[in-house]
Enzyme design. Structure first.
Site, short mmCIF file in Angstrom:
data_model
loop_
_atom_site.label_atom_id
_atom_site.label_comp_id
_atom_site.label_asym_id
_atom_site.label_seq_id
_atom_site.Cartn_x
_atom_site.Cartn_y
_atom_site.Cartn_z
CB SER A 295 13.20 -3.94 -3.53
OG SER A 295 13.64 -5.28 -3.70
CB CYS A 296 11.01 -6.56 -0.31
SG CYS A 296 11.68 -8.16 -0.78
N GLY A 297 14.04 -6.81 0.79
CA GLY A 297 14.91 -7.39 1.80
C GLY A 297 14.41 -8.68 2.40
CD GLU B 190 10.36 -3.80 3.83
OE1 GLU B 190 10.34 -4.55 2.85
OE2 GLU B 190 9.75 -2.71 3.86
#
Length: 272
Positions: free
Chosen positions: A110-112, A213
């Site tokens: 997902s977001c990292g 991202e």
């Protein structure tokens, strides 16, 4: 790209009419990939266990531990019962940057951002894109039409994202797939980097929404045009405009949206 592993799984197919039947589907594998740089455990990604060297090469660019002009590092893979350990050594002059960015955490696809300690680390300044795409709208629509046929793993499982390098005429030159949209793009960027290829007037086509991202990965890879089949976030648009990244979103066979360059507020006109 080598054949990504899948596993057969039995299911019971249920219908509104009460007709039940047994079926078998192939499922995409999702495996922990531990990244170690200079002997330091850096991150654990949940990824499709294929094209791992490409994943590492692209990930290093996205993490700003390497730039496009740096030599591609060798990646050693070690398979264990728990997953895969990917080890690489960065030059000594990158040691401090590595230590500054070490994150003792496990991420998913997902977001990292897990493990980032402050907002300055989360939203860092971006360079300006210097490459130029000569692709036309017709080129983008041609690529959209041909993408599904190039998603071999997704055709078998229906569970993975694709990232494609497309030339200026709309011909798909290279595709990488992964359960994570970020991983798929890292694999594509890494594969191009390892092969010594550039965007050459083309663009990147992603089978996902446009998160900030992914915009940052495109900018750091000097991608001149990013096309996604789903919608962007506000931050993604602002970051793209800031870096002069040409953006096409909600790209479907019948239409797509182009983000105006100049100021991020201009995107409001697309939503009104």
């Amino acid at each position: 790209m080598s054949g990504a592993p899948t596993a057969g799984q039995a299911f019971l197919r249920l219908t509104p009419g009460g007709e039940n039947s047994a079926i078998t589907r192939e499922l995409a594998e999702e495996t922990p990939i531990a990244l170690e740089f200079n002997g330091i455990g850096y991150a654990v990604l949940m990824a499709t266990p294929d094209d791992i060297a490409d994943l590492v090469a692209g990930f290093l660019i996205a993490e700003r531990l390497q730039s496009l002009g740096d030599a591609v590092v060798e990646v050693a893979l070690h398979r264990t019962d728990q997953g895969i350990v990917a080890r690489a050594n960065l030059p000594a002059d990158r040691t401090q940057a590595l230590l500054d960015r070490v994150r003792h955490r496990a991420t998913d696809s997902s977001c990292g951002l897990c493990g980032i300690e402050n907002l300055d680390q989360a939203i860092r300044p971006l360079p300006r894109v210097t490459a130029v795409s000569t692709a036309t709208e017709a080129s983008v629509f041609r690529a959209l039409e041909g993408l599904a046929a190039r998603q071999a793993l997704n055709k078998r499982t229906g569970a993975v994202h694709a990232a494609a390098w497309v030339d200026a005429d709309g011909a798909i030159k290279l595709v990488r797939e992964d359960v994570g949209r970020h991983n798929a793009f890292d694999k594509l960027i890494g594969a191009m980097r390892r092969a010594g290829t550039t965007w050459d007037g083309g663009f990147a086509l992603l089978s996902s929404r446009c998160s900030f991202e992914l915009v940052e990965k495109a900018v750091l890879a000097d991608c001149p045009l990013l096309v996604t089949i789903s919608a962007p976030t506000r931050l993604a648009v602002e970051r793209a405009v800031e870096a002069r990244l040409d953006l096409r979103v909600l790209a479907r066979p019948d239409a797509m949206l182009a983000v105006p360059q100049g100021k991020a507020a201009a995107f409001d006109r697309l939503l009104s």
